[in-house]
Motif scaffolding. Sequence first.
Motif, PDB file in Angstrom:
ATOM      1  N   GLN A 211     -49.294 -26.040   9.068  1.00 18.74           N
ATOM      2  CA  GLN A 211     -48.583 -27.121   8.375  1.00 18.74           C
ATOM      3  C   GLN A 211     -47.167 -26.705   7.965  1.00 18.74           C
ATOM      4  O   GLN A 211     -46.336 -27.544   7.634  1.00 18.74           O
TER       5      GLN A 211
ATOM      6  N   LEU B 157     -52.221 -28.394   1.801  1.00 19.42           N
ATOM      7  CA  LEU B 157     -51.031 -28.446   2.663  1.00 19.42           C
ATOM      8  C   LEU B 157     -51.157 -29.597   3.658  1.00 19.42           C
ATOM      9  O   LEU B 157     -50.185 -30.311   3.936  1.00 19.42           O
TER      10      LEU B 157
ATOM     11  N   GLY C 163     -50.021 -32.774   2.464  1.00 13.24           N
ATOM     12  CA  GLY C 163     -48.571 -32.941   2.334  1.00 13.24           C
ATOM     13  C   GLY C 163     -47.989 -32.514   1.001  1.00 13.24           C
ATOM     14  O   GLY C 163     -46.821 -32.785   0.720  1.00 13.24           O
TER      15      GLY C 163
ATOM     16  N   ARG D 210     -46.244 -30.013  -1.524  1.00  9.22           N
ATOM     17  CA  ARG D 210     -45.368 -28.851  -1.349  1.00  9.22           C
ATOM     18  C   ARG D 210     -44.625 -28.555  -2.647  1.00  9.22           C
ATOM     19  O   ARG D 210     -44.073 -29.472  -3.252  1.00  9.22           O
TER      20      ARG D 210
ATOM     21  N   TRP E 247     -40.893 -27.193   0.728  1.00 11.60           N
ATOM     22  CA  TRP E 247     -40.788 -28.648   0.903  1.00 11.60           C
ATOM     23  C   TRP E 247     -39.948 -29.002   2.132  1.00 11.60           C
ATOM     24  O   TRP E 247     -38.935 -28.363   2.408  1.00 11.60           O
ATOM     25  N   THR E 248     -40.386 -29.995   2.884  1.00 16.36           N
ATOM     26  CA  THR E 248     -39.555 -30.581   3.949  1.00 16.36           C
ATOM     27  C   THR E 248     -39.684 -32.098   3.853  1.00 16.36           C
ATOM     28  O   THR E 248     -40.620 -32.618   3.231  1.00 16.36           O
TER      29      THR E 248
ATOM     30  N   CYS F 150     -42.688 -34.829   2.830  1.00 15.74           N
ATOM     31  CA  CYS F 150     -43.775 -34.244   2.039  1.00 15.74           C
ATOM     32  C   CYS F 150     -43.604 -34.619   0.569  1.00 15.74           C
ATOM     33  O   CYS F 150     -42.532 -35.030   0.149  1.00 15.74           O
ATOM     34  N   GLN F 151     -44.689 -34.419  -0.201  1.00 13.63           N
ATOM     35  CA  GLN F 151     -44.637 -34.748  -1.622  1.00 13.63           C
ATOM     36  C   GLN F 151     -44.318 -33.490  -2.430  1.00 13.63           C
ATOM     37  O   GLN F 151     -45.065 -32.510  -2.366  1.00 13.63           O
ATOM     38  N   LYS F 152     -43.209 -33.529  -3.177  1.00 15.04           N
ATOM     39  CA  LYS F 152     -42.831 -32.348  -3.952  1.00 15.04           C
ATOM     40  C   LYS F 152     -43.650 -32.283  -5.241  1.00 15.04           C
ATOM     41  O   LYS F 152     -43.733 -33.273  -5.964  1.00 15.04           O
TER      42      LYS F 152
END
Length: 356
Positions: free
Chosen positions: A112, A326, A329, A331, A336-337, A340-342
Motif C-alpha cells: 500500500q 493501510l 487508506g 495515513r 500520506w499521499t 488517503c485519509q490523514k
Amino acid sequence: MAHVLVLPGDGIGPEIVAEAVKVLQVLSKDHGLSLTTSEGLVGGASIDVHGTPLTDDTLAQAQAADAVLLGAVGGPKWDALPMANRPEKGLLALRKGMNLFANLRPAVLYPQLTHASSLKPEVVSGLDLLIVRELTGGIYFGQPRGLRTLETGERQGYNTLVYSESEIERIAHVAFKAAQKRGKRVCSIDKSNVLETTALWKEVVTRIAAQYPDVELSHMLVDNAAMQLVKAPKQFDVMLTDNMFGDILSDEASMLTGSIGMLASASLNEHNKGMYEPSHGSAPDIAGQGLANPIATILSAAMMLRYSLNAPEQAARIEVAVGKVLDAGLRTGDIWTEGCQKVSTSQMGDAIAAAL
Ligand code: NAD
C-alpha cells in the motif's frame, strides 16, 4: 506471566509508545495475551528527574524484565550536555547492560506504500530485507577514544574500530539462523580493502558460513552496499553488518519503505531477551503535535511478541491489523499521499487496535 518494562523516553517517544501499549492492552483483554507492564524513565526524561540518562535501578528493572519496549531518546534541550551525560548514553548503557549484541532491522515495503517510497515502484515493490547489525562492539565502544591536543596546539579526535573473533562469530550465527528462516542468503558488509578489522570480519564470517551449507554467503564493500541499496535493493535477503555500517545502511534502507516511521527493530542477547524500539529518533520537530507515525513502534511490539515472548500468533495479528489499516487508506503525515485519509498518532493507534 511475561513482564515488559516500558520506557517511553523523549520527544515523540511517549506518544508512539502509548499507541503500542494500547495495542498490547487490546491483545491482553480480548485475545488471551498474558502480559504485565511497568513504566520507567530513560534519556532526557531521566536526566530531568535523576540527573542521569539511566539509573542503576532502571537498568536492574530492564535486566529483570522479559523484554523492554522503548520509544526514543534525545532532543535539543539536552544537546549542550557533555557527551558522557547525554540522553543517548542511556540507550548505549541499556544495550551494553543487557548484552544486546544483535540488532535486527527489517525493511519491508507494504504494498500500500509503494508510492511513498523515494524510489520507483518497480525498484522497491516486494522489498523485504533484514539488516542484522552488531550492536555492542566496533567503533562506538572501542578504546582508546577521545580528544587530545597535539604538540602543535591543534586538537585531534580519535576512535578505535575493534572486533574480536568471538564478537564476529556470535553475530554471524544470528544472521545465518535468520536467513535459514527467510530467503537463505546472507550478504556480509565490510571495508576489507582498507580496514584490517573488517578484513578479519570477512574471514570469520566465511568460516562460520561453513556451518550453514543451506545458506548462500556473499560479501560486499560498504560503499557499494550503500549504492546497491538504492539501485537494486531487492537483491538482498539478510545483510550482516558491523555497528557503524549498520547504523548508516539501516537508515538508508528505511527510506525505501516510505518513511522511517515504519521501521521496527529488535535488539537481542543470546537468550532472546530483548529491547524493542522504532529505528527512528525522538523527532523533536514534530513532538507533542500528534503527527508522529506510531507504526514502527507498534511493529516493534509485534517483534517483541515473536522473539522474546513466544507469542508468534499475536505478533502476526498486529502485522495483519497494520496491513488492514493501510488498506483502508489511513495515513499519518509522513506516509500520506493524495486520496488517503490523514490521521493523527492516536487515531492510527485506535484504528490498528480496532483492526486486531
Ligand atoms: P529522527 O529520527 O528523530 O528524525 C528524523 C526525521 O524523521 C525528522 O524529520 C522527523 O520528524 C522524522 N520522523 C522520525 N520519526 C518519525 C515518525 N515516527 N513519524 C513521522 N516522522 C518521523 O532523527 P534526528 O532528527 O536526527 O534526531 C532527533 C533526536 O533523536 C536527536 O536528539 C537524536 O540524538 C535522537 N535519536 C535517538 C535515537 C533513539 O532513541 N534510538 C535514534 C536516532 C536519533
